[in-house]
Scaffold this motif. Structure first.
Motif, PDB file in Angstrom:
ATOM      1  N   LEU A 251       0.807  -1.216   0.000  1.00 20.65           N
ATOM      2  CA  LEU A 251       0.000   0.000   0.000  1.00 20.65           C
ATOM      3  C   LEU A 251       0.840   1.266   0.000  1.00 20.65           C
TER       4      LEU A 251
ATOM      5  N   ARG B 215     -10.349   7.308   1.791  1.00 18.32           N
ATOM      6  CA  ARG B 215     -11.739   7.060   2.202  1.00 18.32           C
ATOM      7  C   ARG B 215     -12.557   8.340   2.084  1.00 18.32           C
TER       8      ARG B 215
ATOM      9  N   ILE C  67      -7.873  -5.524  -2.951  1.00 24.05           N
ATOM     10  CA  ILE C  67      -7.321  -4.280  -2.420  1.00 24.05           C
ATOM     11  C   ILE C  67      -8.214  -3.170  -2.949  1.00 24.05           C
ATOM     12  N   TYR C  68      -8.809  -2.437  -2.051  1.00 25.81           N
ATOM     13  CA  TYR C  68      -9.712  -1.353  -2.443  1.00 25.81           C
ATOM     14  C   TYR C  68      -9.032  -0.014  -2.221  1.00 25.81           C
TER      15      TYR C  68
ATOM     16  N   SER D 260      -8.221   1.259   1.135  1.00 23.33           N
ATOM     17  CA  SER D 260      -7.182   0.554   1.892  1.00 23.33           C
ATOM     18  C   SER D 260      -5.921   1.393   2.026  1.00 23.33           C
TER      19      SER D 260
END
Length: 101
Positions: free
Chosen positions: A6, A88, A78-79, A82
């Motif tokens: 990430l 978000r 994996i969004y 994340s």
């Protein structure tokens, strides 16, 4: 999924560019928002029509391809959110801009 995955700076840079485009107000923006929202939760925010690729310039299509390639390297989901809180919040903003009436 690990923190190193990430932390990929190229992927974050691409996501940032796509979010910036989706936050603006053009035909390309709507298509990029479709892509990002489908990635985040296609069942709720609609899936990405592949024909939307025809309505974006090459650089944007390349950024989308970078995301596809990144996601295809890992066995799990994996969004976009994340990658942390700013993402978000950005996705929630895109829902308000492009999906809520």
């Amino acid at each position: 999924m690990t923190v190193e995955i990430l932390a990929d700076p190229q992927v974050k840079m691409v996501i940032d560019r796509l979010i910036d485009i989706a936050r603006s107000d053009t035909g390309q923006s709507a298509r990029v928002a479709n892509f990002l929202l489908a990635w985040w939760n296609g069942d709720d925010w609609r899936h990405f029509p592949i024909a939307d690729l025809f309505g974006v310039d090459r650089a944007i299509a390349a950024d989308m391809a970078t995301i596809f390639a990144f996601l295809g390297q890992y066995p799990g989901a994996i969004y976009v959110d994340s990658f942390g809180e700013p993402y978000r919040e950005a996705m929630a903003d895109l829902v308000k801009k492009w999906r809520e009436t």
